[in-house]
Design a protein around this motif. Structure first.
Motif, mmCIF file in Angstrom:
data_model
loop_
_atom_site.group_PDB
_atom_site.id
_atom_site.type_symbol
_atom_site.label_atom_id
_atom_site.label_comp_id
_atom_site.label_asym_id
_atom_site.label_seq_id
_atom_site.Cartn_x
_atom_site.Cartn_y
_atom_site.Cartn_z
ATOM 1 N N ARG A 215 -2.425 39.031 34.088
ATOM 2 C CA ARG A 215 -2.610 38.287 32.837
ATOM 3 C C ARG A 215 -2.333 39.219 31.658
ATOM 4 N N ILE A 216 -1.392 38.820 30.815
ATOM 5 C CA ILE A 216 -1.005 39.610 29.649
ATOM 6 C C ILE A 216 -1.201 38.752 28.410
ATOM 7 N N ASP A 217 -2.023 39.224 27.489
ATOM 8 C CA ASP A 217 -2.335 38.473 26.271
ATOM 9 C C ASP A 217 -1.952 39.326 25.068
ATOM 10 N N VAL A 218 -0.887 38.923 24.381
ATOM 11 C CA VAL A 218 -0.456 39.642 23.177
ATOM 12 C C VAL A 218 -0.542 38.740 21.951
ATOM 13 N N LEU A 219 -1.375 37.702 22.046
ATOM 14 C CA LEU A 219 -1.569 36.827 20.896
ATOM 15 C C LEU A 219 -2.347 37.571 19.814
ATOM 16 N N PRO A 220 -1.983 37.386 18.546
ATOM 17 C CA PRO A 220 -2.701 38.058 17.466
ATOM 18 C C PRO A 220 -4.083 37.463 17.262
ATOM 19 N N ALA A 221 -4.943 38.206 16.602
ATOM 20 C CA ALA A 221 -6.287 37.702 16.301
ATOM 21 C C ALA A 221 -6.178 36.423 15.504
ATOM 22 N N GLY A 222 -6.999 35.416 15.844
ATOM 23 C CA GLY A 222 -6.956 34.138 15.145
ATOM 24 C C GLY A 222 -5.897 33.200 15.691
ATOM 25 N N ARG A 223 -5.055 33.720 16.619
ATOM 26 C CA ARG A 223 -4.047 32.904 17.284
ATOM 27 C C ARG A 223 -3.013 32.311 16.328
ATOM 28 N N ALA A 224 -2.847 32.868 15.154
ATOM 29 C CA ALA A 224 -1.820 32.392 14.226
ATOM 30 C C ALA A 224 -0.854 33.523 13.931
ATOM 31 N N ALA A 225 0.416 33.195 13.708
ATOM 32 C CA ALA A 225 1.427 34.209 13.465
ATOM 33 C C ALA A 225 1.131 34.977 12.190
ATOM 34 N N GLU A 226 1.549 36.256 12.187
ATOM 35 C CA GLU A 226 1.377 37.081 11.001
ATOM 36 C C GLU A 226 2.484 36.766 10.001
ATOM 37 N N GLY A 227 2.286 37.203 8.763
ATOM 38 C CA GLY A 227 3.345 37.081 7.757
ATOM 39 C C GLY A 227 3.500 35.702 7.166
ATOM 40 N N ILE A 228 2.518 34.808 7.401
ATOM 41 C CA ILE A 228 2.623 33.441 6.916
ATOM 42 C C ILE A 228 1.642 33.217 5.763
ATOM 43 N N SER A 229 2.141 32.645 4.684
ATOM 44 C CA SER A 229 1.286 32.205 3.581
ATOM 45 C C SER A 229 1.041 30.708 3.734
ATOM 46 N N HIS A 230 -0.216 30.299 3.610
ATOM 47 C CA HIS A 230 -0.590 28.893 3.786
ATOM 48 C C HIS A 230 -0.952 28.275 2.439
ATOM 49 N N ARG A 231 -0.521 27.029 2.252
ATOM 50 C CA ARG A 231 -0.886 26.279 1.043
ATOM 51 C C ARG A 231 -1.257 24.855 1.443
ATOM 52 N N LEU A 232 -2.237 24.312 0.758
ATOM 53 C CA LEU A 232 -2.668 22.941 1.031
ATOM 54 C C LEU A 232 -2.634 22.133 -0.262
ATOM 55 N N TYR A 233 -1.976 20.986 -0.214
ATOM 56 C CA TYR A 233 -1.864 20.097 -1.367
ATOM 57 C C TYR A 233 -2.605 18.803 -1.034
ATOM 58 N N MET A 234 -3.780 18.622 -1.642
ATOM 59 C CA MET A 234 -4.576 17.426 -1.433
ATOM 60 C C MET A 234 -4.183 16.392 -2.475
ATOM 61 N N VAL A 235 -3.694 15.237 -2.030
ATOM 62 C CA VAL A 235 -3.202 14.207 -2.936
ATOM 63 C C VAL A 235 -3.703 12.843 -2.470
ATOM 64 N N GLN A 236 -3.503 11.840 -3.317
ATOM 65 C CA GLN A 236 -3.742 10.467 -2.906
ATOM 66 C C GLN A 236 -2.599 10.037 -1.972
ATOM 67 N N PRO A 237 -2.857 9.119 -1.033
ATOM 68 C CA PRO A 237 -1.807 8.719 -0.087
ATOM 69 C C PRO A 237 -0.515 8.279 -0.758
ATOM 70 N N GLU A 238 -0.602 7.585 -1.870
ATOM 71 C CA GLU A 238 0.598 7.079 -2.527
ATOM 72 C C GLU A 238 1.407 8.191 -3.215
ATOM 73 N N ASP A 239 0.825 9.389 -3.351
ATOM 74 C CA ASP A 239 1.518 10.500 -4.013
ATOM 75 C C ASP A 239 2.157 11.486 -3.031
ATOM 76 N N ARG A 240 2.082 11.185 -1.764
ATOM 77 C CA ARG A 240 2.564 12.136 -0.752
ATOM 78 C C ARG A 240 4.064 12.437 -0.917
ATOM 79 N N THR A 241 4.895 11.396 -1.060
ATOM 80 C CA THR A 241 6.340 11.601 -1.171
ATOM 81 C C THR A 241 6.699 12.333 -2.458
ATOM 82 N N ALA A 242 6.036 11.976 -3.571
ATOM 83 C CA ALA A 242 6.305 12.657 -4.841
ATOM 84 C C ALA A 242 5.950 14.134 -4.748
ATOM 85 N N CYS A 243 4.888 14.440 -4.043
ATOM 86 C CA CYS A 243 4.495 15.831 -3.846
ATOM 87 C C CYS A 243 5.560 16.578 -3.042
#
Length: 404
Positions: A215-243
């Motif tokens: 068994r070989i485990d080389v997954l990073p801590a947190g199981r998410a790839a490094e070097g990634i910036s995350h952003r979250l845009y919370m909108v009303q459903p009708e604004d999703r496409t405009a966003c």
């Protein structure tokens, strides 16, 4: 010699050399011919036990070089002319085609002949190639099972089996077919399984069909790839496409947009085209030729935006993707991580933007818990953000937070 079907992008490597892993001079020459110098971590740890004939479970994120980790040992261990001895199961057509490209290059010394058996294309040519006594079959489970039921292929002499992207197989519902395929292969065989996660059904599969696997485990801590910036845009459903349109104007690099359903991918493509966007889509209803053309168009810059469903995007390995947009959040947290892994390939950086509504809040909490960080709340000009309301300890006031 370089084959364009083999992904070429920067991947973090170790200080070891391929020559220290027990590979033959001919394969080392092939490795040098495509510019590989040092093995990645999964390659440095997996190649030796794979060459020794051990069963192996390799846990590694997408883009870590795992295809070479099993293709190199298979190319060295198998010899042409002894019948079908190697089988590689892949979740998607694109992954299967990329894997065959590795085998075509690294198996030259042993004159290994590989056949790709995938859906979305006619069965006739595949039947002809299967009758030509190939050494290795690279297949998606569904199409291989079709050939088995029609008696077009026998697996009774297979001695080396690879199950690639095992967790994706589970997501796509291939587990019953994989069990039937494994039951048709002799028990005396070597089995290599690679996956980015190890859910219980896959663990049980390994326990049943593998023998004391390394068994070989080389997954990073947190199981998410490094070097990634995350952003979250919370909108009303009708604004999703405009966003989405605003994000595409702000970030002008190559972009992969994820959406859940095939019909929604077609709809969204029609929404973006009138805005002057260079866009294509990829989903399982398209022919293999259409899917290949869509991927190649993104690689070449013919279009900078590709809309994809999760299933169709499993095999996407394009180093130029700079921006991932989740137009709809996935059902599972693991899929969020896999989607994010399409960017920040190797040592590159990437951006993941998610457009969400109040209905997605439980899933957002799950994602944040898994990656061990809060998704930064962001806004786009002209769109009023959705305001989260959080309850604190009983008896205290509601906390109101604007997502700025």
């Amino acid at each position: 010699m370089y084959t364009g079907a083999i992904p070429q992008h920067d991947v973090e490597t170790t200080r070891r050399t391929f020559s220290s892993l027990g590979l033959s001079p001919a394969i080392l020459d092939s490795i040098r011919s495509i510019g590989f110098e040092h093995p990645t971590e999964i390659q440095s740890l997996a190649i030796r036990p794979a060459l020794a004939g051990d069963d192996l479970i390799g846990l590694a994120q997408t883009g870590s070089g795992k295809t070479a980790a099993f293709a190199l040992p298979m190319a060295q261990r198998l010899t042409h002319g002894r019948g079908l001895r190697g089988l590689i199961l892949c979740p998607t057509r694109e992954i299967a085609l990329q894997t065959k490209a590795f085998l075509d290059l690294f198996g030259q010394d042993h004159k290994l002949r590989s056949v790709c058996v995938i859906g979305g294309v006619k069965m006739g040519p595949q039947i002809q190639r299967l009758r030509q006594d190939p050494d290795i079959v690279v297949a998606t489970p569904g199409r291989l099972f079709d050939h088995m039921e029609r008696r077009n292929v026998s697996l009774r002499r297979v001695r080396m089996l690879v199950i690639d992207e095992a967790d994706h197989m589970l997501d796509l519902g291939f587990l019953p077919q994989i069990r039937r395929i494994l039951e048709a292969i002799p028990e005396r065989r070597q089995t290599l399984m690679f996956s980015a996660t190890m859910p219980p059904p896959i663990e049980r599969l390994a326990q049943r069909f593998m023998k004391e696997p390394v068994r070989i485990d080389v997954l990073p801590a947190g199981r998410a790839a490094e070097g990634i910036s995350h952003r979250l845009y919370m909108v009303q459903p009708e604004d999703r496409t405009a966003c989405l349109l605003e994000l595409l104007q702000q970030e002008t690099g190559s972009t992969l947009i994820f959406i859940r359903r095939k019909i929604d991918a077609e709809w969204l493509c029609k929404q973006l085209e009138p805005a002057g966007m260079q866009v294509e889509r990829i989903h399982s209803n398209l022919s293999q030729g259409q899917r290949v053309a869509a991927l190649q168009g993104l690689r070449s810059g013919e279009h900078r935006i590709l809309i994809a469903t999760d299933i169709a995007a499993r095999g996407i390995d394009i180093p130029v993707i700079e921006h991932i947009i989740n137009f709809t959040l996935p059902e599972k947290v693991e899929d969020y991580i896999h989607r994010a892994g399409r960017t920040a390939r190797g040592t590159a950086d990437g951006l993941v933007s998610s457009i969400a509504t109040w209905q997605d809040l439980p899933r957002i909490r799950e994602i944040e818990k898994t990656i061990e960080k809060e998704l930064p709340r962001c806004v786009v000009p002209g769109i009023e953000p959705y305001v989260e309301r959080k309850k604190t300890i009983k008896g205290r006031k509601l906390l109101r937070r604007r997502l700025l």
